[in-house]
Design an enzyme around this catalytic site. Structure first.
Site, PDB file in Angstrom:
ATOM      1  N   ASP A   1     -26.841  11.398 -28.014  1.00  0.00           N
ATOM      2  CA  ASP A   1     -28.268  11.326 -28.306  1.00  0.00           C
ATOM      3  C   ASP A   1     -28.574  10.207 -29.289  1.00  0.00           C
ATOM      4  OD1 ASP A   1     -26.835  12.790 -30.212  1.00  0.00           O
ATOM      5  OD2 ASP A   1     -28.569  14.017 -30.771  1.00  0.00           O
ATOM      6  N   ARG A   2     -27.717  10.040 -30.296  1.00  0.00           N
ATOM      7  CA  ARG A   2     -27.917   8.973 -31.277  1.00  0.00           C
ATOM      8  C   ARG A   2     -27.723   7.600 -30.627  1.00  0.00           C
ATOM      9  NH1 ARG A   2     -24.465  10.256 -36.523  1.00  0.00           N
ATOM     10  NH2 ARG A   2     -25.847   8.647 -37.412  1.00  0.00           N
TER      11      ARG A   2
ATOM     12  N   THR B   1     -42.247  33.985 -53.889  1.00  0.00           N
ATOM     13  CA  THR B   1     -40.963  33.600 -53.299  1.00  0.00           C
ATOM     14  C   THR B   1     -41.170  32.856 -51.982  1.00  0.00           C
ATOM     15  OG1 THR B   1     -39.820  35.456 -54.335  1.00  0.00           O
ATOM     16  CG2 THR B   1     -38.777  34.480 -52.396  1.00  0.00           C
TER      17      THR B   1
END
Length: 244
Positions: free
Chosen positions: A96-97, A172
């Protein structure tokens, strides 16, 4: 006509191209793969090639089943790419890269390019103006950050992506959203600043499932295109055909 398919870690994306023209896009779950591909091929009867970038855990056999209808090609390290790969461990560089790097090289010639893919992971890929792939970075994306806070602590809840109203969390949940979202935005802007300081004539390309969400929050000027990998698959395959 070409059908490009990107099998990611979470979902499958597909697109149909006639030359450089993007006709239609599709997004579906892995369990729907064969049914969806069948419907696409029925709708676009003149598709000649099915071009696949395979990263997620889907068997190749799911695509090979369509070889009686179209020519199936899995993009691999053995393909012809329009850049020189200067990665220290080239065979470990994700397909993919490599496809993203190829698309950036072909679509933005004579420039430095930084491609940021915001999905399950955030990947940064730098291709210089001489068409040399130099490397980049990998970091956890939004979902992984939320899940890690929940899984590796005793009491923090599992939340899903939500834009914080301010950087100061008053509960939180608000604190988690602020930490995850603002933290990732600051990280990406920080990377971009580093590259811009080191390189002139650089284009920043943001893509992936969270590209639209992030684009509105980054201070740096970017080119956001959530379909860039699919378009790059089309461009990369056409380049391969012309140069093999």
């Amino acid at each position: 006509m070409i059908l490009t398919v990107d099998v990611g870690n979470t979902r499958i994306k597909a697109a149909v191209f006639e030359g450089d023209t993007h006709l239609e896009s599709f997004v579906f779950d892995k369990i729907e793969l064969e049914k969806k591909i069948k419907k696409i091929l029925e709708k676009f009867e003149t598709i000649d090639y099915l071009v696949v970038s395979l990263v997620g855990d889907v068997e190749k056999q799911s695509f090979v089943a369509f070889e009686n209808q179209v020519k199936v090609h899995f993009v691999s390290h053995q393909d012809t790419f329009p850049f020189i790969n200067n990665y220290g461990t080239p065979k470990t560089l994700g397909i993919d890269r490599m496809v993203l790097a190829a698309g950036a090289t072909l679509l933005y010639p004579n420039q430095n390019r930084l491609v940021i893919d915001a999905g399950t992971c955030i990947t940064y890929d730098f291709i210089d103006e001489k068409n040399v792939y130099q490397g980049g970075a990998i970091a956890p994306g939004f979902r992984l950050r939320y899940e890690s806070l929940h899984q590796f602590t005793a009491k923090l809840p599992l939340l899903t992506l939500q834009s914080p109203e301010t950087y100061i969390g008053k509960s939180t949940s608000e604190s988690i959203h602020s930490g995850v979202v603002n933290g990732l935005v600051y990280e990406i802007d920080g990377f971009i600043d580093e590259y811009k300081a080191a390189c002139k004539n650089i284009i920043i390309i943001l893509t992936g499932g969270d590209a639209v969400f992030l684009a509105k929050r980054l201070k740096n000027t970017i080119f956001a295109n959530s379909n860039f990998l699919l378009e790059s698959l089309n461009q990369t395959f056409q380049y391969k055909i012309k140069n093999d």
